[in-house]
Write a protein that holds these residues in place. Structure first.
Motif, PDB file in Angstrom:
ATOM      1  N   ASN A  65       0.834  -1.200   0.000  1.00  0.00           N
ATOM      2  CA  ASN A  65       0.000   0.000   0.000  1.00  0.00           C
ATOM      3  C   ASN A  65       0.875   1.259   0.000  1.00  0.00           C
ATOM      4  O   ASN A  65       0.591   2.227  -0.709  1.00  0.00           O
ATOM      5  N   ASP A  89       2.142   2.077  -3.370  1.00  0.00           N
ATOM      6  CA  ASP A  89       1.070   2.334  -4.339  1.00  0.00           C
ATOM      7  C   ASP A  89       0.870   1.187  -5.328  1.00  0.00           C
ATOM      8  O   ASP A  89       0.431   1.402  -6.464  1.00  0.00           O
ATOM      9  N   PHE A 142      -1.298  -1.265  -5.274  1.00  0.00           N
ATOM     10  CA  PHE A 142      -2.702  -1.562  -5.569  1.00  0.00           C
ATOM     11  C   PHE A 142      -3.251  -0.567  -6.597  1.00  0.00           C
ATOM     12  O   PHE A 142      -4.006  -0.936  -7.489  1.00  0.00           O
ATOM     13  N   LYS A 143      -2.842   0.685  -6.465  1.00  0.00           N
ATOM     14  CA  LYS A 143      -3.256   1.692  -7.449  1.00  0.00           C
ATOM     15  C   LYS A 143      -2.654   1.376  -8.817  1.00  0.00           C
ATOM     16  O   LYS A 143      -3.345   1.452  -9.845  1.00  0.00           O
ATOM     17  N   LYS A 144      -1.378   1.014  -8.845  1.00  0.00           N
ATOM     18  CA  LYS A 144      -0.718   0.673 -10.111  1.00  0.00           C
ATOM     19  C   LYS A 144      -1.373  -0.546 -10.755  1.00  0.00           C
ATOM     20  O   LYS A 144      -1.553  -0.587 -11.972  1.00  0.00           O
ATOM     21  N   THR A 145      -1.729  -1.521  -9.921  1.00  0.00           N
ATOM     22  CA  THR A 145      -2.416  -2.714 -10.424  1.00  0.00           C
ATOM     23  C   THR A 145      -3.769  -2.343 -11.016  1.00  0.00           C
ATOM     24  O   THR A 145      -4.135  -2.793 -12.096  1.00  0.00           O
ATOM     25  N   TRP A 146      -4.519  -1.501 -10.306  1.00  0.00           N
ATOM     26  CA  TRP A 146      -5.832  -1.063 -10.771  1.00  0.00           C
ATOM     27  C   TRP A 146      -5.724  -0.351 -12.113  1.00  0.00           C
ATOM     28  O   TRP A 146      -6.480  -0.634 -13.045  1.00  0.00           O
ATOM     29  N   VAL A 147      -4.757   0.553 -12.234  1.00  0.00           N
ATOM     30  CA  VAL A 147      -4.572   1.307 -13.483  1.00  0.00           C
ATOM     31  C   VAL A 147      -4.209   0.369 -14.627  1.00  0.00           C
ATOM     32  O   VAL A 147      -4.762   0.454 -15.725  1.00  0.00           O
ATOM     33  N   LYS A 148      -3.284  -0.556 -14.359  1.00  0.00           N
ATOM     34  CA  LYS A 148      -2.876  -1.491 -15.415  1.00  0.00           C
ATOM     35  C   LYS A 148      -4.035  -2.364 -15.878  1.00  0.00           C
ATOM     36  O   LYS A 148      -4.254  -2.547 -17.074  1.00  0.00           O
TER      37      LYS A 148
END
Length: 140
Positions: free
Chosen positions: A85, A88, A90-96
């Motif tokens: 977390n 970041d 989880f954010k990078k995973t979400w964006v990808k």
């Protein structure tokens, strides 16, 4: 195409408790390198096992200490969750994954929705604020 559904359970809206193989192939490239298995110290819990444990916690709402042993220690999963977390991940995973979804299926950007709530501000009363037309000229 990446399918975010359990291969065994094809029911619509089924609960996902483990990351499918094709999805994991995309996620593992974002995570930091794992410690090699033949190093000194405690053996590392594989990232996939930890990620599945984190997914289990987020989907079921169970406590970290009550995580089933098949996912490793709840403390290990919680520590990795906090580390990832901070990075970041989880954010990078979400964006990808959104980019992959947009490329393969397409995101319909013609319709969006916003959700909000309107309440009185506890500090918004006084001479600096004007009258509120919806509140019968009371300040606030």
């Amino acid at each position: 195409m990446i399918c975010i559904q359990n291969e065994k359970d094809k029911r619509k809206n089924s609960t996902i408790l483990k990351v499918p193989g094709k999805l994991w192939d995309e996620i593992k490239n974002i995570l930091p390198k794992e410690k090699p298995s033949k190093t000194i110290g405690r053996p590392i819990v594989p990232y996939r096992k930890v990620f599945d444990g984190i997914l289990y916690i987020l989907r079921t709402g169970c406590q970290w200490k009550m995580l089933p042993k098949e996912y490793g220690s709840g403390s290990t999963c919680h520590r990795r969750f906090q580390q990832w977390n901070r990075l970041d991940l989880f954010k990078k995973t979400w964006v990808k994954l959104l980019k992959i979804y947009d490329y393969t299926i397409g995101i319909n950007w013609t319709w969006q929705s916003i959700d909000s709530i309107s309440i009185k501000s506890p500090l918004g009363e006084g001479a600096m604020t004007g009258s509120n037309p919806t509140d019968r000229s009371k300040l606030g």
